[in-house]
Design an enzyme around this catalytic site. Sequence first.
Site, PDB file in Angstrom:
ATOM      1  N   TRP A  72      32.991  43.722  45.899  1.00 27.95           N
ATOM      2  CA  TRP A  72      32.790  44.976  45.565  1.00 27.95           C
ATOM      3  C   TRP A  72      31.712  45.503  46.669  1.00 27.95           C
ATOM      4  O   TRP A  72      30.751  45.226  47.252  1.00 27.95           O
ATOM      5  CB  TRP A  72      31.795  45.039  44.196  1.00 27.95           C
TER       6      TRP A  72
ATOM      7  N   LYS B 233      35.255  51.002  40.984  1.00 28.69           N
ATOM      8  CA  LYS B 233      34.200  51.740  40.707  1.00 28.69           C
ATOM      9  C   LYS B 233      34.647  53.413  40.743  1.00 28.69           C
ATOM     10  O   LYS B 233      35.067  53.824  41.771  1.00 28.69           O
ATOM     11  CB  LYS B 233      33.003  51.584  41.391  1.00 28.69           C
TER      12      LYS B 233
ATOM     13  N   HIS C 260      32.177  51.125  34.975  1.00 30.35           N
ATOM     14  CA  HIS C 260      32.927  51.694  36.238  1.00 30.35           C
ATOM     15  C   HIS C 260      34.087  52.742  35.780  1.00 30.35           C
ATOM     16  O   HIS C 260      34.803  53.026  36.548  1.00 30.35           O
ATOM     17  CB  HIS C 260      33.601  50.619  37.151  1.00 30.35           C
TER      18      HIS C 260
ATOM     19  N   ASP D 243      27.421  41.359  33.913  1.00 26.68           N
ATOM     20  CA  ASP D 243      26.711  42.101  35.062  1.00 26.68           C
ATOM     21  C   ASP D 243      25.864  43.496  34.426  1.00 26.68           C
ATOM     22  O   ASP D 243      26.391  44.308  34.234  1.00 26.68           O
ATOM     23  CB  ASP D 243      27.847  42.665  35.927  1.00 26.68           C
TER      24      ASP D 243
HETATM   25  C1  RNT Z   1      27.961  47.730  40.939  1.00 27.74           C
HETATM   26  C2  RNT Z   1      28.814  46.549  40.537  1.00 27.74           C
HETATM   27  C3  RNT Z   1      28.695  45.139  41.101  1.00 27.74           C
HETATM   28  C4  RNT Z   1      27.173  44.865  41.242  1.00 27.74           C
HETATM   29  C5  RNT Z   1      26.948  43.514  41.441  1.00 27.74           C
HETATM   30  C6  RNT Z   1      25.391  43.073  41.673  1.00 27.74           C
HETATM   31  O1  RNT Z   1      27.990  48.783  40.310  1.00 27.74           O
HETATM   32  O2  RNT Z   1      28.790  46.144  39.008  1.00 27.74           O
HETATM   33  O3  RNT Z   1      29.316  44.114  40.387  1.00 27.74           O
HETATM   34  O4  RNT Z   1      26.467  45.186  39.918  1.00 27.74           O
HETATM   35  O5  RNT Z   1      27.758  42.863  42.313  1.00 27.74           O
HETATM   36 ZN    ZN Z   2      30.097  44.817  38.380  1.00 32.52          ZN
END
Ligand code: RNT
Ligand code: ZN
Length: 418
Positions: free
Chosen positions: A181, A224, A260, A325
């Site tokens: 990501w 995202k 997201h 998460d």
């Molecule tokens: C960010 C993502 C990602 C992070 C982590 C820390 O919006 O969700 O996955 O939260 O990698």
């Molecule tokens: Zn995430």
Amino acid sequence: MSYNEAKAKYAALGIDTDAAMETLKSVPVSLHCWQGDDVRGFDTDPNKPLTGGIQTTGNYPGRARTPAELMQDIDMVLSLIPGRPKLNLHANYAIFEPGEWADRDKLEPKHFQKWVDFCKERGIGCDFNPTFFSHPKCDPLTLSSPNEETRRFWIDHGKAAIRISTYLAEQLGEVCTMNIWTGDGFKDIPGDRMGPRVRYKESLDEILSEPFDFNKVKPCVESKVFGIGVEAYTAGSAEFALTYAAMHQDKCIPLMDNGHYHPTEVVSDKISALLTFFPEIALHVTRPIRWDSDHVVLFDDETREIAREIVRCGGLKGRVHIALDYFDASINRVSAWVMGFRNAQKSLLFALLQPNAQLQKLQDESRFSELMVVQEELKTLPFGEVWNEYCRRCGKSEDNQWFAKVADYENAVLSKRN
Ligand code: RNT
Ligand code: ZN
């Protein structure tokens, strides 16, 4: 009511509570290390700001400041959660020997040896994430940067992460999902939307050209919609990540984080759509309030619906990789961790106690009034009895028993940290 009475109530509907508990005990759910220290990690100055459009809010005392403190807190969490946890590490949690340091493009498996030992001793697997944020080499873009030197640095980081993930999988004998990501994007209307996406694609191609065994390491691409300070454009949008994963099914899988998407979109509805085409998908389970706020996961409607879809789509047989998460710095972090993990387990157990064949039949026969009645009445069956029995069978505290232990831990350990 006793467990046996609850069991009989479910049995009357054709639901086997014992079998549901046995199934759930074997389902890996990934416990994110970053709830313990507000996503700071150990490889750079812990007091610099978090970048990439993510944010922790709150200043609750007791944050873990060192690997030893984080491990101590994770042990506390592990003592209070039923089920089969896996650890989920970010690359910025590398542990260096005194005087040693390696930048992210030079990270090696040995920098995670202490975590491997930690997981081995506890008999758990480990997932991994390259860390494309909170670092001076974010310009602010990473894998989509127009600056070749920057982009190269982050590609090398991604390749290092594949080698580390392979090591974790081999050492621990369990699949390692490796999630990519980036927060790459722009605060305001871009002058070029395509350039960064084409470069992001080329960077992913290069990272995934690093040799690895897809049976051991599962690279994921997480999409995202926007981030804080990155409101107008994100390179890794839903269409970008899904299309990339769809075209590289031999080496990566899509990851959906339920924070997201636009606020009326729900990941529960997307799981079956993706599983129609992808053999495997990955999830980040979180709780967005009005934006991707990463609140602690609750036993709420959407978490239950996500769990029901995972179960109904056959996701527990290895097709859906489940990870948590979220990060809340405004309350006791150990409590936040335990609460979210227990709620994910609770939702999965609830989902395993649904008469899915009956629900499907009612739908297929267009008996929609009855479908609604049955689904509503399922909500008030004596689920709490089955849940507490599950906790007992896992040798973990029932509801109403664990928080006192967290409070003791806060007094004895966390409150001494400042
Ligand atoms: C960010 C993502 C990602 C992070 C982590 C820390 O919006 O969700 O996955 O939260 O990698
Ligand atoms: Zn995430």
